[in-house]
Design an enzyme around this catalytic site. Structure first.
Site, PDB file in Angstrom:
ATOM      1  N   LYS A 192     -16.500  18.651  -3.320  1.00 16.83           N
ATOM      2  CA  LYS A 192     -15.458  17.698  -3.725  1.00 16.83           C
ATOM      3  C   LYS A 192     -14.297  18.448  -4.392  1.00 16.83           C
ATOM      4  O   LYS A 192     -14.462  19.022  -5.467  1.00 16.83           O
ATOM      5  CB  LYS A 192     -15.996  16.660  -4.714  1.00 16.83           C
ATOM      6  CG  LYS A 192     -14.969  15.547  -4.913  1.00 16.83           C
ATOM      7  CD  LYS A 192     -15.190  14.713  -6.151  1.00 16.83           C
ATOM      8  CE  LYS A 192     -14.534  15.261  -7.377  1.00 16.83           C
ATOM      9  NZ  LYS A 192     -13.051  15.287  -7.351  1.00 16.83           N
ATOM     10  N   GLU A 266     -18.567  27.142 -14.345  1.00 13.33           N
ATOM     11  CA  GLU A 266     -17.454  28.028 -14.678  1.00 13.33           C
ATOM     12  C   GLU A 266     -16.417  27.151 -15.356  1.00 13.33           C
ATOM     13  O   GLU A 266     -15.804  26.297 -14.718  1.00 13.33           O
ATOM     14  CB  GLU A 266     -16.926  28.686 -13.398  1.00 13.33           C
ATOM     15  CG  GLU A 266     -16.203  29.986 -13.666  1.00 13.33           C
ATOM     16  CD  GLU A 266     -14.703  29.811 -13.698  1.00 13.33           C
ATOM     17  OE1 GLU A 266     -14.175  29.642 -14.823  1.00 13.33           O
ATOM     18  OE2 GLU A 266     -14.081  29.825 -12.639  1.00 13.33           O
ATOM     19  N   CYS A 300      -8.098  29.628 -15.543  1.00 11.51           N
ATOM     20  CA  CYS A 300      -9.111  29.551 -16.619  1.00 11.51           C
ATOM     21  C   CYS A 300      -9.195  30.869 -17.377  1.00 11.51           C
ATOM     22  O   CYS A 300      -9.504  30.876 -18.560  1.00 11.51           O
ATOM     23  CB  CYS A 300     -10.476  29.128 -16.112  1.00 11.51           C
ATOM     24  SG  CYS A 300     -10.673  29.136 -14.367  1.00 11.51           S
ATOM     25  N   GLU A 397      -8.069  25.606 -25.353  1.00 12.86           N
ATOM     26  CA  GLU A 397      -7.451  25.970 -24.083  1.00 12.86           C
ATOM     27  C   GLU A 397      -6.250  25.049 -23.819  1.00 12.86           C
ATOM     28  O   GLU A 397      -6.382  23.836 -23.802  1.00 12.86           O
ATOM     29  CB  GLU A 397      -8.479  25.803 -22.955  1.00 12.86           C
ATOM     30  CG  GLU A 397      -7.967  26.300 -21.636  1.00 12.86           C
ATOM     31  CD  GLU A 397      -8.993  26.203 -20.520  1.00 12.86           C
ATOM     32  OE1 GLU A 397      -9.715  25.184 -20.467  1.00 12.86           O
ATOM     33  OE2 GLU A 397      -9.069  27.134 -19.712  1.00 12.86           O
TER      34      GLU A 397
HETATM   35  P1  ADP Z   1      -9.461  19.439 -15.394  1.00 11.65           P
HETATM   36  O1  ADP Z   1      -9.322  19.036 -16.814  1.00 11.65           O
HETATM   37  O2  ADP Z   1      -9.191  20.876 -15.141  1.00 11.65           O
HETATM   38  O3  ADP Z   1      -8.834  18.507 -14.408  1.00 11.65           O
HETATM   39  P2  ADP Z   1     -12.030  18.343 -14.835  1.00 11.65           P
HETATM   40  O4  ADP Z   1     -13.299  18.927 -15.343  1.00 11.65           O
HETATM   41  O5  ADP Z   1     -11.610  17.006 -15.308  1.00 11.65           O
HETATM   42  O6  ADP Z   1     -10.974  19.469 -15.110  1.00 11.65           O
HETATM   43  O7  ADP Z   1     -12.029  18.321 -13.246  1.00 11.65           O
HETATM   44  C1  ADP Z   1     -12.622  19.316 -12.445  1.00 11.65           C
HETATM   45  C2  ADP Z   1     -13.332  18.649 -11.306  1.00 11.65           C
HETATM   46  O8  ADP Z   1     -14.404  17.859 -11.818  1.00 11.65           O
HETATM   47  C3  ADP Z   1     -12.473  17.700 -10.493  1.00 11.65           C
HETATM   48  O9  ADP Z   1     -12.833  17.812  -9.126  1.00 11.65           O
HETATM   49  C4  ADP Z   1     -12.859  16.336 -11.048  1.00 11.65           C
HETATM   50  O10 ADP Z   1     -12.646  15.272 -10.153  1.00 11.65           O
HETATM   51  C5  ADP Z   1     -14.337  16.534 -11.304  1.00 11.65           C
HETATM   52  N1  ADP Z   1     -14.920  15.635 -12.316  1.00 11.65           N
HETATM   53  C6  ADP Z   1     -14.300  14.951 -13.321  1.00 11.65           C
HETATM   54  N2  ADP Z   1     -15.189  14.240 -14.038  1.00 11.65           N
HETATM   55  C7  ADP Z   1     -16.414  14.463 -13.497  1.00 11.65           C
HETATM   56  C8  ADP Z   1     -17.752  14.015 -13.788  1.00 11.65           C
HETATM   57  N3  ADP Z   1     -18.012  13.208 -14.812  1.00 11.65           N
HETATM   58  N4  ADP Z   1     -18.760  14.477 -13.019  1.00 11.65           N
HETATM   59  C9  ADP Z   1     -18.521  15.341 -12.003  1.00 11.65           C
HETATM   60  N5  ADP Z   1     -17.296  15.770 -11.667  1.00 11.65           N
HETATM   61  C10 ADP Z   1     -16.243  15.361 -12.392  1.00 11.65           C
END
Ligand code: ADP
Length: 485
Positions: A192, A266, A300, A397
């Protein structure tokens, strides 16, 4: 132009050098790539993907729900059981080589789409993201039929179905980091991409289709956190590889605690770049600029904390100020651009909040005098000087083009300060003395330490963190090992 003329150096008369977008064919609407077919989302829901530089909509992207996630995981399971786990490594390798070559053939198209969808400068998508993504497929293609040589005296086996979730800062590259080793090791995948940057992953799905990879071996589904959450919580997933924020990483770790799913994370970083008095100062300044302003600081492992030894602090700070005045901020599609668009409104607001905080704390701030386009999400290169170790600017960050500067006197002091954050992803050391490099790097609690350079990546080198930056390694043999039992 002389340095004294007070005019921003970025007003050099650089003629616009925009990359053409005419050859790019985007669909109006993208479906989910499940079991080798483009399937409509069960709930019929779509969301917009937007060009952050122009704010124009690029395409409709399908929003996968629990039922779609279930279909994708089932397809991956069937492909694993019936096809991929039975195929010889040599045959698996052929598919990976084919995907690598197809990425190379379409490199220009991938680079332009990456920049359109994510806002990063075209120079970077073209010279870094896309070639490295192809190289990851080439590298792991080479290991697919040599697993027993990669891990001598061990009998290794694939794990099963891997759920892979990636962020928006290096969309295609992160997809390659995750898919290539998983397939080489004999696993199947549901990936995804992040909701703001789905396009190159979907383009990769088109290439995968073209490569003739058996149906269901790679499934690419799009959506938001709810889709990601449904994927990691699906009971038939054997392995999760997540790159993203520390908060979501922690949630995933909790949700997998009572399962036997394997997990690599990561996460964030707050990496230190350390300049000693004996360093080659001009090269170090260039490395610092590359370390934090590269990709708008959306990295990152960005070198977001600078530690300068006192004797050269004034010189380094002056040179940094002069250098950031010359950076070109603007149209990511222009080949002259150094700093492109911030990826989303949400991210822009978050960086702005840190800026406000830094100013309210009374820190000295300097912003590059570069011209900033009025329209679109842009941010000038910003440095905060003499920031306290306890400041949130130093501890958290920011994920934007913002650098904090602190000074130090001794090696022990800088090691203590550099290690004093919840993170431990990367660091940089700048010195003329080899012995100092070995001494400092061995004491820094960071997964990656660069010496006299920064932000260098290669498929053969493992990458990953300590502490809240996560665990597990991607790249190299370590990256392959995490897809094997
Ligand atoms: P950022 O703050 O860098 O956008 P996120 O951790 O929110 O980082 O997003 C990184 C990825 O994780 C994206 O593909 C996002 O859709 C997905 N994501 C966000 N929330 C969840 C969750 N609760 N479980 C799994 N994946 C998630």
């Amino acid at each position: 132009m002389s340095k004294d003329s007070k005019k921003p150096l970025s007003t050099w008369n650089l003629n616009p050098a925009p990359e053409s977008t005419e050859h790019i064919k985007l669909k109006e609407q993208y479906e989910l790539f499940i079991n080798g077919e483009w399937q409509k989302p069960t709930a019929g829901l779509y969301f917009d993907t937007v060009n952050p530089a122009s704010q124009e909509k690029l395409a409709n992207i399908a929003h996968a729900n629990d039922a779609d996630v279930d279909k994708a995981v089932k397809a991956a399971r069937e492909a694993y059981t019936n096809v991929w786990s039975k195929m010889s490594g040599k045959e698996r390798g052929k598919y990976l080589f084919r995907i690598a070559r197809l990425i190379q053939e379409k490199a220009r198209e991938f680079a332009v789409i990456e920049t359109l969808d994510g806002g990063k400068p075209i120079r970077e998508s073209r010279d870094i993201d896309i070639p490295l993504a192809a190289n990851h497929f080439f590298y792991y293609a080479g290991w697919a039929d040599k697993l027993e040589f990669a891990f001598p005296n061990k009998k290794v086996e694939s794990i099963g179905v891997a759920a892979q979730i990636i962020p928006w800062n290096f969309p295609l590259l992160m997809a390659a980091w995750k898919i290539a080793p998983a397939l080489a090791a004999g696993n199947t995948v549901v990936l995804k991409p992040a909701e703001t940057t789905s396009l190159t992953a979907l383009k990769l799905a088109e290439i995968i289709e073209e490569s003739g990879l058996p149906a269901g071996v790679v499934n690419i589904i799009t959506g938001f956190g709810d889709t990601g959450s449904a994927l990691v919580n699906h009971p038939d997933v054997d392995k999760i590889a997540f790159t993203g924020s520390t908060n979501v990483g922690k949630m995933i770790q909790k949700s997998t605690a009572e399962t036997d799913k394997r997990l690599t994370l990561e996460l964030g970083g707050k990496s230190a770049n350390i300049i000693f008095e004996d360093a080659a100062i001009d090269q170090a300044v260039e490395g610092i600029v590359n370390g934090i302003f590269f990709n708008q600081g959306h990295v990152c492992c960005a070198g977001s904390r600078l530690f300068v030894q006192e004797g050269v602090a004034a010189e380094v700070i002056q040179k940094l100020k002069d250098r950031i005045d010359t950076l070109v901020v603007g149209d990511p599609m222009d080949k002259n651009t150094d700093i492109g668009a911030i990826n989303s409104q949400k991210q822009w607001e978050s960086i702005s909040k840190y800026l406000e905080l830094g100013v309210n704390e009374g820190n000295e701030m300097y912003q590059g005098k570069c011209a900033i386009p009025e329209k679109g999400l842009y941010f000038p290169p910003t440095i905060f000087i003499d920031v306290a170790q306890s400041s949130r600017l130093v501890q958290e960050e920011i994920f934007g083009p913002v650098l904090t500067i602190q000074t130090f006197r001794t090696v022990d002091e800088v090691i203590q300060k550099a290690n004093n954050t919840p993170y431990g992803l990367a660091a940089g050391v700048w010195t003329d003395k080899g012995s100092k490099i070995f001494n400092v790097t061995s004491k820094l609690r960071s997964g990656v330490v660069w010496a006299n350079t920064y932000n260098k990546f290669d498929p053969t080198s493992p990458f990953g963190g300590y502490k809240e930056s996560g665990f597990g390694r991607e790249g190299g043999l370590h990256g392959l090992a995490s897809y094997l039992k």
